[in-house]
Design an enzyme around this catalytic site. Structure first.
Site, PDB file in Angstrom:
ATOM      1  N   ASP B 391       8.991  -0.900 -38.521  1.00  6.80           N
ATOM      2  CA  ASP B 391       8.284   0.326 -38.584  1.00  6.80           C
ATOM      3  C   ASP B 391       7.311   0.597 -37.328  1.00  6.80           C
ATOM      4  O   ASP B 391       6.172  -0.457 -37.589  1.00  6.80           O
ATOM      5  CB  ASP B 391       8.952   1.370 -39.881  1.00  6.80           C
ATOM      6  CG  ASP B 391       8.328   2.310 -39.280  1.00  6.80           C
ATOM      7  OD1 ASP B 391       8.929   3.291 -38.278  1.00  6.80           O
ATOM      8  OD2 ASP B 391       7.544   3.295 -39.641  1.00  6.80           O
ATOM      9  N   LYS B 392       7.221   1.293 -37.234  1.00  8.08           N
ATOM     10  CA  LYS B 392       5.299   1.651 -36.545  1.00  8.08           C
ATOM     11  C   LYS B 392       4.680   2.473 -36.775  1.00  8.08           C
ATOM     12  O   LYS B 392       3.800   1.910 -37.135  1.00  8.08           O
ATOM     13  CB  LYS B 392       6.130   2.125 -34.794  1.00  8.08           C
ATOM     14  CG  LYS B 392       4.274   2.000 -34.249  1.00  8.08           C
ATOM     15  CD  LYS B 392       4.587   2.544 -32.234  1.00  8.08           C
ATOM     16  CE  LYS B 392       4.727   4.016 -32.228  1.00  8.08           C
ATOM     17  NZ  LYS B 392       3.457   4.401 -32.797  1.00  8.08           N
ATOM     18  N   GLU B 498       1.655  17.677 -37.343  1.00 11.05           N
ATOM     19  CA  GLU B 498       1.153  18.752 -37.000  1.00 11.05           C
ATOM     20  C   GLU B 498      -0.341  19.338 -37.705  1.00 11.05           C
ATOM     21  O   GLU B 498      -0.821  20.118 -37.502  1.00 11.05           O
ATOM     22  CB  GLU B 498       2.341  19.543 -38.418  1.00 11.05           C
ATOM     23  CG  GLU B 498       3.538  19.540 -37.698  1.00 11.05           C
ATOM     24  CD  GLU B 498       4.330  19.556 -37.914  1.00 11.05           C
ATOM     25  OE1 GLU B 498       4.720  20.290 -39.292  1.00 11.05           O
ATOM     26  OE2 GLU B 498       5.287  21.086 -37.675  1.00 11.05           O
ATOM     27  N   ARG B 594      -0.527   9.605 -29.205  1.00  9.83           N
ATOM     28  CA  ARG B 594       1.679  10.735 -29.954  1.00  9.83           C
ATOM     29  C   ARG B 594       2.023  11.033 -29.210  1.00  9.83           C
ATOM     30  O   ARG B 594      -0.376  12.004 -29.201  1.00  9.83           O
ATOM     31  CB  ARG B 594       1.931  10.374 -30.535  1.00  9.83           C
ATOM     32  CG  ARG B 594       2.019   9.166 -32.194  1.00  9.83           C
ATOM     33  CD  ARG B 594       1.869   8.948 -32.685  1.00  9.83           C
ATOM     34  NE  ARG B 594       2.494  10.402 -33.776  1.00  9.83           N
ATOM     35  CZ  ARG B 594       3.927  10.075 -34.582  1.00  9.83           C
ATOM     36  NH1 ARG B 594       4.254   8.230 -34.035  1.00  9.83           N
ATOM     37  NH2 ARG B 594       4.782  10.274 -34.674  1.00  9.83           N
ATOM     38  N   GLY B 675      10.858   5.678 -34.007  1.00  5.03           N
ATOM     39  CA  GLY B 675      11.252   6.946 -32.619  1.00  5.03           C
ATOM     40  C   GLY B 675      10.972   7.373 -31.957  1.00  5.03           C
ATOM     41  O   GLY B 675      11.474   8.224 -31.184  1.00  5.03           O
ATOM     42  N   ARG B 788      12.859   5.147 -29.798  1.00  2.00           N
ATOM     43  CA  ARG B 788      13.474   5.869 -29.602  1.00  2.00           C
ATOM     44  C   ARG B 788      14.484   5.457 -30.888  1.00  2.00           C
ATOM     45  O   ARG B 788      15.651   5.693 -30.765  1.00  2.00           O
ATOM     46  CB  ARG B 788      13.869   6.497 -28.516  1.00  2.00           C
ATOM     47  CG  ARG B 788      12.769   6.669 -27.738  1.00  2.00           C
ATOM     48  CD  ARG B 788      13.153   7.801 -26.657  1.00  2.00           C
ATOM     49  NE  ARG B 788      12.380   8.179 -25.629  1.00  2.00           N
ATOM     50  CZ  ARG B 788      11.315   8.816 -25.944  1.00  2.00           C
ATOM     51  NH1 ARG B 788      11.928   9.931 -26.566  1.00  2.00           N
ATOM     52  NH2 ARG B 788      10.052   9.198 -24.812  1.00  2.00           N
ATOM     53  N   LYS B 794      17.988   1.902 -36.495  1.00  6.77           N
ATOM     54  CA  LYS B 794      17.017   0.666 -37.065  1.00  6.77           C
ATOM     55  C   LYS B 794      18.298  -0.368 -37.966  1.00  6.77           C
ATOM     56  O   LYS B 794      18.279  -1.244 -38.066  1.00  6.77           O
ATOM     57  CB  LYS B 794      16.292   1.117 -37.934  1.00  6.77           C
ATOM     58  CG  LYS B 794      14.967   2.162 -37.136  1.00  6.77           C
ATOM     59  CD  LYS B 794      14.151   2.864 -37.878  1.00  6.77           C
ATOM     60  CE  LYS B 794      12.957   2.941 -37.475  1.00  6.77           C
ATOM     61  NZ  LYS B 794      11.851   3.723 -37.846  1.00  6.77           N
ATOM     62  N   ASP B 815       7.147   2.983 -44.031  1.00  7.05           N
ATOM     63  CA  ASP B 815       6.828   3.681 -44.680  1.00  7.05           C
ATOM     64  C   ASP B 815       7.585   5.062 -45.227  1.00  7.05           C
ATOM     65  O   ASP B 815       7.362   5.708 -46.533  1.00  7.05           O
ATOM     66  CB  ASP B 815       5.338   4.109 -44.529  1.00  7.05           C
ATOM     67  CG  ASP B 815       5.573   4.561 -43.441  1.00  7.05           C
ATOM     68  OD1 ASP B 815       6.207   4.745 -42.741  1.00  7.05           O
ATOM     69  OD2 ASP B 815       4.512   5.764 -43.679  1.00  7.05           O
TER      70      ASP B 815
END
Lengths: 338, 1224
Positions: B391-392, B498, B594, B675, B788, B794, B815
């Site tokens: 995962d990133k 957020e 991001r 994603g 994405r 995945k 994670d």
């Protein structure tokens, strides 16, 4: 400080074991160790091999088949098994002295004492003198547990029943015939004679055997095996003990007597001899062979060329391999082999 | 009317009568039956433990096989007593049963703790104390602060004024933030007279979904959602007490439904064991068949004595007899597959897994936790990984967001942290001034459009809490003093983005103060508090990839603020606004930030009224609620105006690049599944050195597909073929496992996005062909980036690779909850104890605190485990082969009578006592190469890749070795017994002596063989190896030295002692042991080059020497790392040069080997393009002149490095520390 406690509780122990860092010896089989090692082993093996080979060479063995297959043999008449109490003779000549204490073996071929049923069919409780088992032998003794009249057989089982019952007498043919005394003591394992096998404690011995019958193939009951020597009678009869120790292979020999008589203690002098054989044991039905073996022994036991040759071969193999390795390493040089 | 409506309910919903009060029509009231509130996680009860446990244990094939063997021994007349196989089996079964029983007892205890917990229930107006397990669905339950909910409750009343309560679900999904839950709206005040029913869906495990409706007596209906449901296992916080009605109880609660077992993963080693087992079973059966056949051939000849029982049976019984003979042989040879192998493998795995949780290198001081092992079955699989799916966010990156810059209306603003200035916004581009309004709107949007909460307790304890005004002052005061007031304020949110945004807005002067009774308070730059009424939250979901809020300002304007990914925002805003911002967004994305876009929309009152009703209706619907909501959301979030974009940096995890490099060096292929959007992910890949300067990127994304302006499918087809040609056909043949040495010319990276992937996988035409093409291309690329991705995609990718040719071993690491599916799908799932809750950790096989730990987990632990277990398995088969082979050969010499060669005690104890401990110790502590070397030299991992030690090659080597030794043992002794007179008193040896000699040679040989294989002799190894041999000798003496009363036959009496009294026996034992081990020694010497290699590595790191005159021992490690550090982002991997020099000291004889690792980072500078030209070869040629003094414990090393470019460097080291470095 609860925080500190928490920390120590969670933190893995920092020990050599948990961290997989136990001090360790990390040997590497390098040519530097292996080549000298091989040379040393090779030399030692060749040394042992030579000693074994020479020893084995020096052991004299005289082996004679007396089954009576050939018609020329004196025992031919007995081999059919039709004559009761058949006696035959085996002649041999010694041109030189048979040195050392001579051991008298009998040998059987194609005889499977190692057969499972054969070995299992015995009752060690009987043999250790437990009279309870005299009246009710173990079931493993079948078919020699009870006779047709339902009398218990002592000693029961196939092992005992099939006991070798040829007897031998050795004569030196000098001015007629002179008996060579055969010593029947010390032919069985010490532990068998002194601990494992016991006679029932009764005097006379036969009382203990009331209500039992002898094995069907036997000519006399066990308590009459040697009436001349009390200590060689019953289950302690050494011929019996020797028989009850099962041979490993179908061709085997068993110790019969030692020649320790005063005239023959240092060997059999040259001359003509005859072995008088009471031929009782039938082997022809299963294509078996019987023989007598006279042999002296050394520190390594009886004659056995295999060990000496094997040691010599392995020893030379080691030397050759170390040479090859040496050449290989000299040529390709492994610099870190110090 | 209500009740009649109820009766026509669909079956997939349930009806709950609150407080068990029926509605008006008492006759029609049938109390519905639900399960009680007992949690049963235990498997057994006292009564069914024995049968159930035995049944489960014998379902395992191995156990069943041994049971059958045991039964055969009991029923059929067999050579060995049932004890020989019954005892070990009994032992194994008992130990397992005790272990499982104990575990179940613990579960019972835990269950009881939960079930017997006293809770308060309102019953007919009385408050009753009840045990938790007695709660029935429909009961009204009271829960006070800090208590956990006893079952799933619908919140009816809260002690808080705003009809909310706070809950933490740390024990459910690991999220420790306080979540707000709401009471059912329009609730009657008097719970005792409340007459209502709840209609809700049947129990289902999704923690975040709940759909229901409440019908009240007054005939109004309220919709219920997850915000009304309090889950069992969650804890009440910040709320005095609440009342709720039980809707799901016991095993039907969402918690219980979520704790159902995962499917078992089986390791490749286990599959190899089964394959070998099959071979050995065949050997076993054929041995038995051969012996049975020969027995009857032999028996047809005249035999040595007539046993009526053996021969002369009637013919109809003959076949039965043959069959029992066959079984009998099977029993005799069954030791070839020992029970103890399974026990040892289990023990090795179980005990071995402790080393992972014990490893202090895995301990992370930040979270105070080390690694976690959820399953011990897969330890060795860690050494076999070929594909790593990572995962990133949160895995490669820290998931520690920092607001970097924003772009408002096409202008870029960068926040300068430590310049105390009143004007916090620094405009990079000189802007046509004014337009402050846009800025403020943007910042308000950041303050309002989120689901962040303010951590309350912190405020209260500081004495700042209470009135919001105080808080404002407090924050303001601190704000001036410090740059990062975030820690003081304490924001809690499910997504760190957020928080970063809210903190970012705070830095610019707009502070979010928190929620108060449905209104959000924001303090603006002028320290005025603005209040906005929160009307609706249009939650974030991964499909929409955006979220919105609808708020009403004091002035009565209704506004919608929306933030989300650029791809989901751009189509929904006015197009002329897009271009200015798109540029910034793309640039930011390339930098690895991001990005989020912010848009807003002013809603007219009538517009809002429409939206409001639609949203309410959609929320109320029981069926297809999701779809309906989505439709409304899409409708509302349209035609907005774009205000700006934000850039948030997610820093790389510590040592992320080094870890990735090591994994690739170890021959693994790393695929990044994220994603996130392509640009961001790509730059992360560059930063992690997954992509390099020379990497040719093959892109297969929506953008490339649309390039041609043609049909997507055609374009896809064309691209796939083209890439296939480039990466597969034209590429030089890549050797298996070898992917990269430096930068090979054929270095490809592949990029695909979710949309294209689904096109590839679900293409209407030739989908299989596309799939294989895609897979082939990917497998020829060094790294693959899939961006994405939806969580399920995945897993799809993992599955695709997992099931491809050669079924490579896959590993997934992640994670977050979105990684769970791929963690479960892969052979090995690794969870990172990160910031996104514990779902990944819970579902993983192993959990580690940080990505960097993966390197040691795979390269060191995995490699060692694999070598250990592979050796264990091979050794077990080998030692039993040479154990049983002589017994088989002996059948030829005993008339095929199933006569055992060894005594029963030896048969039983061989695997249990004499040879089990050394191999167990070996398989726990062996390090054929030390850990440092494994970590340093990742390529060593390739040595064991693809199950190298358990393939048919090594297996046949071990089998041949076993056969060779077995033959040697038997025939060596056979030739010796050509004359059984082996004692110097002329006495002869019998069959038990024969067996004992063979057995002695056997035990010594197999133990010494293991000793030869041991590379890492700790005291444990010494103890068990020499201890086992001593124990064997001692046992044999003891066993043969006593008349054992319980034995029927004293077969071994004095045999061992007698054997030792024979010189010939000694000589043959020594001869055979050495002859058996000769080929092994030879092979080890010939395999030298590999051995040297590892030793060299090993020696360069720790070097111990003793001083003759000043006796002391010291170990010193030299490792120089020269790193060229550049302030800007390094895009390329370091090249490592090693050179070694050895020198000997004349006076203090010892050898030093120094290895210098130069980590040089070739790099390109974006602005001043130039390249470093120093290469490894020139470096190596220059060996440094070397001085070394050893006096009184002080070491000074002077290294002079001469570089080809004439630049010289002198490094002086004293002991370990660098004293001086001069460059000339």
């Amino acid at each position: 400080m609860p925080k500190k406690e928490l920390e120590t509780a969670n933190r893995p122990d920092n020990t050599a074991f948990t961290q997989q860092r136990l001090p360790a010896w990390q040997p590497i089989l390098s040519a530097g160790i292996v080549i000298p090692g091989f040379v040393l082993i090779g030399l030692a093996f060749i040394g042992i091999g030579v000693a074994l080979f020479l020893t084995s060479r020096n052991i004299t063995v005289l082996e004679m088949d007396y089954t009576g297959v050939e018609t020329t043999s004196d025992c031919y008449k007995c081999s059919a098994g039709t004559l009761p109490n058949c006696v035959c003779n085996l002649y041999f000549t010694l041109n030189e002295t048979f040195p050392g204490t001579v051991y008298f073996y009998y040998g059987l071929s194609n005889y499977f004492q190692s057969y499972r049923k054969f070995g299992a069919s015995r009752d060690d409780n009987q043999l250790s003198g437990d009279t309870y088992y005299f009246t009710s032998p173990l079931a493993v003794c079948t078919p020699y547990q009870y006779d047709v009249n339902n009398n218990p057989i002592v000693p029961c089982g196939i092992s005992a029943n099939s006991m070798f019952n040829d007897t031998f007498n050795l004569y030196q043919l000098v001015n007629g015939s002179k008996t060579v005394p055969l010593d029947g003591r010390g032919i069985a394992w010490w532990s068998d004679y002194n601990i494992k096998f016991r006679n029932p404690t009764s005097d006379p011995l036969r009382n203990a055997f009331n209500g039992t019958v002898k094995p069907p193939f036997w000519s006399k009951p066990v308590f009459e095996l040697d009436l001349t020597d009390k200590s060689n009678n019953g289950f302690l009869n050494q011929d019996f003990l020797v028989w009850m120790r099962r041979a490993a292979l179908p061709n085997f020999r068993k110790l019969y007597r030692r020649i320790t008589g005063p005239d023959y203690a240092s060997g059999l002098p040259p001359g003509n001899y005859t072995i008088e054989i009471a031929y009782n044991y039938p082997v022809m039905s299963f294509n078996g062979r019987k023989k007598v073996v006279l042999s002296n022994v050394s520190w390594m036991g009886g004659k056995n060329d295999f060990l000496g040759v094997a040691y010599l071969v392995v020893g030379s193999l080691c030397i050759v391999m170390s040479m090859v390795m040496l050449i290989v390493y000299a040529k390709f040089k492994f610099p870190d082999d110090v | 009317t209500l009740c009649s409506h109820m009766r026509t309910l669909r079956v997939d919903s349930r009806t709950i009568y609150v407080g068990h009060r029926p509605c008006h029509d008492p006759e029609a009231f049938i109390p519905p039956k639900f399960c009680d509130n007992r949690i049963v996680s235990s498997k057994y009860t006292v009564w069914n433990f024995l049968p159930k446990n035995l049944f489960e244990q014998f379902r395992r094939i191995a156990n069943f096989y041994f049971l059958i063997i045991f039964l055969v021994q009991v029923i059929v007349d067999t050579p060995t007593s049932p004890v020989t196989s019954g005892l070990p089996l009994f032992f194994v079964i008992t130990v397992t049963a005790i272990k499982q029983g104990y575990e179940d007892w613990l579960r019972h205890k835990a269950d009881n703790e939960v079930n017997k917990y006293l809770v308060t229930v309102l019953e007919d107006g009385q408050r009753m104390r009840k045990e938790s397990e007695k709660i029935k669905v429909g009961d009204v339950v009271e829960v006070v602060e800090d208590e956990t909910f006893p079952c799933d409750l619908v919140l009816l009343r809260s002690s808080r004024e705003d009809e909310t309560c706070f809950v933490t679900t740390a024990s459910l999904d690991g999220e420790s933030n306080h979540k707000t839950h709401y009471t059912v709206p329009d609730m009657e005040q008097d719970l005792l007279s409340l007459n209502a029913t709840i209609e809700c869906e049947q129990p289902q495990p999704d923690l975040y979904k709940f759909v229901g409706r409440m019908h009240m007596y007054r005939n109004n209906q309220e919709s219920l959602g997850p915000e009304n449901l309090l889950l069992k296992g969650a804890t009440l916080k910040n709320t005095e007490k609440i009342y709720g009605v039980a809707v799901y109880s016991g095993m039907e609660t969402k918690m219980a439904l979520n704790y159902q077992g995962k499917s078992q993963k089986r390791s490749a080693v286990e599959k190899s064991i089964n394959a070998f087992l099959l071979v050995y079973l065949c050997i076993l059966v054929s041995k038995a068949l051969v012996c049975t056949t020969l027995k009857y051939v032999w028996q047809s000849q005249p035999v040595f004595f007539s046993v009526p029982t053996e021969i002369g049976l009637k013919y109809n019984l003959m076949y039965l007899k043959m069959f029992t003979d066959f079984l009998s042989f099977m029993v005799l040879f069954n030791f070839i597959i020992p029970v103890s192998m399974y026990v040892t493998v289990e023990m090795q795995k179980f005990l071995g897994s402790f080393f992972i949780s014990w490893d202090k290198d895995f301990f992370d001081p930040e979270i105070q936790e080390g690694a976690l092992v959820n399953t011990s079955d897969l330890n060795e699989e860690l050494g076999q990984v070929e594909y790593v799916f990572t995962d990133k966010t949160g895995t490669l990156t820290q998931n520690n967001m920092e607001f970097i810059e924003c772009c408002i209306d096409g202008r870029q603003f960068v926040f300068h942290c430590c310049i105390p200035s009143l004007v916090l916004l620094v405009s990079v581009n000189p802007s046509p001034c004014g337009d402050n309004e846009k800025e403020e709107l943007f910042l308000r949007a950041l303050c309002l459009c989120h689901t962040v909460q303010v951590k309350e307790p912190a405020g209260r304890e500081d004495g700042l809490g209470g009135a919001p005004g105080d808080q404002v002052d407090g924050v303001l005061g601190q704000d001036g003093a410090k740059c990062h007031p975030a820690e003081l304020r304490g924001f809690i949110a499910s997504s760190p983005d957020e928080v970063a945004l809210v903190i970012g807005a705070m830095k610019y002067g707009f502070t979010f103060l928190g929620m108060e009774s449905n209104s959000m308070k924001v303090m603006n730059r002028n320290n005025e508090v603005e209040t906005y009424q929160l009307l609706h939250v249009l939650n974030f979901d991964p499909v929409r990839r955006r979220m919105s809020v609808i708020v009403r300002s004091k002035s009565g304007d209704t506004m919608l603020f929306c933030k989300g990914a650029d791809s989901s925002i751009f189509p929904r805003v006015r197009q002329h606004e897009v271009e200015r911002i798109r540029m910034h967004v793309e640039r930011n994305a390339t930098e690895g930030y991001r990005t989020l876009c912010v848009a807003y929309k002013l809603l007219k009152p009538e517009e809002y009224a429409l939206v409001d009703t639609e949203l309410r209706e959609a929320r109320l619907s029981l069926q297809d609620r999701e779809d309906k909501l989505l439709k409304v959301y899409n409708q509302v979030e349209d035609n907005m105006s774009l205000i700006g974009a934000t850039a948030v940096e997610d820093r790389l995890q510590e040592e992320a690049a080094e870890t990735m490099e090591a994994l690739q060096g170890a021959g693994m292929r790393v695929w990044v599944l994220t994603g996130d959007k392509m640009e961001t992910a790509k730059s992360t890949c560059y930063a992690c050195r997954l992509f390099q300067r020379g990497t040719e990127l093959l892109e297969l994304t929506v953008r490339t597909l649309e390039d041609g302006g043609r049909n997507r499918e055609d374009r896809l087809h064309e691209l796939l073929l083209d890439y296939h040609k480039r990466a597969v056909q034209d590429a030089p043949p890549v050797k298996a496992g070898v992917t990269r040495s430096g930068q090979s010319p054929g270095d490809y990276g592949f990029i695909i996005d979710g949309a294209t992937l689904s096109l590839v996988l679900n293409s209407s035409t030739d989908s299989d062909c596309y799939k294989t093409l895609f897979l082939k291309i990917c497998q020829n690329c060094t790294s693959v980036l899939c961006c994405r991705m939806a969580p399920l995609q995945k897993a799809q990718i993992v599955k695709l690779v997992k099931c491809s040719k050669g079924s490579p071993i896959t590993l997934s690491i992640g994670d977050g909850a979105n990684d769970v599916s791929m963690i479960l799908e892969a052979h090995v799932g690794i969870g990172i104890k990160g910031k996104e809750g514990r779902q990944a950790v819970r579902n993983s096989d192993y959990a580690i605190p940080k990505l960097k730990h993966l390197k040691k987990l795979l390269l060191a632990h995995g490699h060692l485990y694999y070598v250990r277990i592979a050796h264990l398995v091979q050794y077990f088969f080998y030692k039993n082969l040479c154990f049983i082979l002589p017994q088989f050969l002996y059948q030829f010499f005993c008339g095929y009578s199933q006569q055992p060669l060894y005594d029963a005690a030896y048969l039983t104890m061989y695997n249990i006592c004499f040879t089990s401990m050394p191999i167990l110790a070996y398989s726990l502590v062996e390090q054929h190469i030390c850990m440092e070397a494994l970590l340093e030299n990742a390529a060593l991992y390739r040595d064991v890749a693809k199950n190298a030690m358990l393939r048919w090659g090594p297996f046949s080597y071990w089998t041949l070795l076993g056969v060779y030794q077995g033959l040697l043992f038997f025939f060596g002794v056979r030739f010796l017994f050509g004359n059984p007179a082996l004692q110097d008193n002329g006495q002869v040896f019998g069959n038990w002596s024969y067996g004992t000699i063979v057995f002695t040679v056997l035990v010594f040989t197999v133990t010494l063989k293991l000793a030869l294989d041991t590379r890492y002799w700790t005291w444990v190894n010494h103890f068990v190896i020499w201890g086992s041999l001593a124990f064997y000798t001692f046992f044999s003496f003891f066993w043969g030295g006593i008349i054992w009363p319980f034995l029927r036959q004293q077969r071994l009496y004095f045999v061992f002692a007698n054997m030792l009294s024979s010189v010939a026996a000694w000589l043959v034992i020594i001869l055979l042991i050495i002859l058996s081990l000769l080929p092994e020694i030879l092979l080890q010497v010939l395999r030298k080059p590999r051995g040297t290699h590892s030793r060299q590595v090993l020696h360069t790191h720790t070097h111990t020497h003793t001083d003759r005159y000043y006796p002391h021992k010291h170990t010193h490690t030299h490792r120089h790392t020269h790193t060229h550090t550049h302030t800007h982002r390094q895009v390329l991997p370091p090249q490592t040069h090693r050179h070694t020099d050895t020198h000997t000291d004349r006076y203090y004889p010892h050898t030093h080997t120094h290895t210098h690792t130069h980590r040089q980072v070739p790099h390109t500078d974006r602005y001043y393009p130039h390249t470093h030209t120093q290469t490894g070869t020139t470096h190596r040629q220059v060996l440094p002149p070397h001085t070394h003094t050893d006096r009184y414990h002080t070491h000074t090393h002077t290294h002079t490095h001469t570089h080809t470019d004439g630049h010289r460097q002198v490094i002086i080291l004293a002991n370990k520390s660098l004293v001086k470095r001069t460059s000339l």
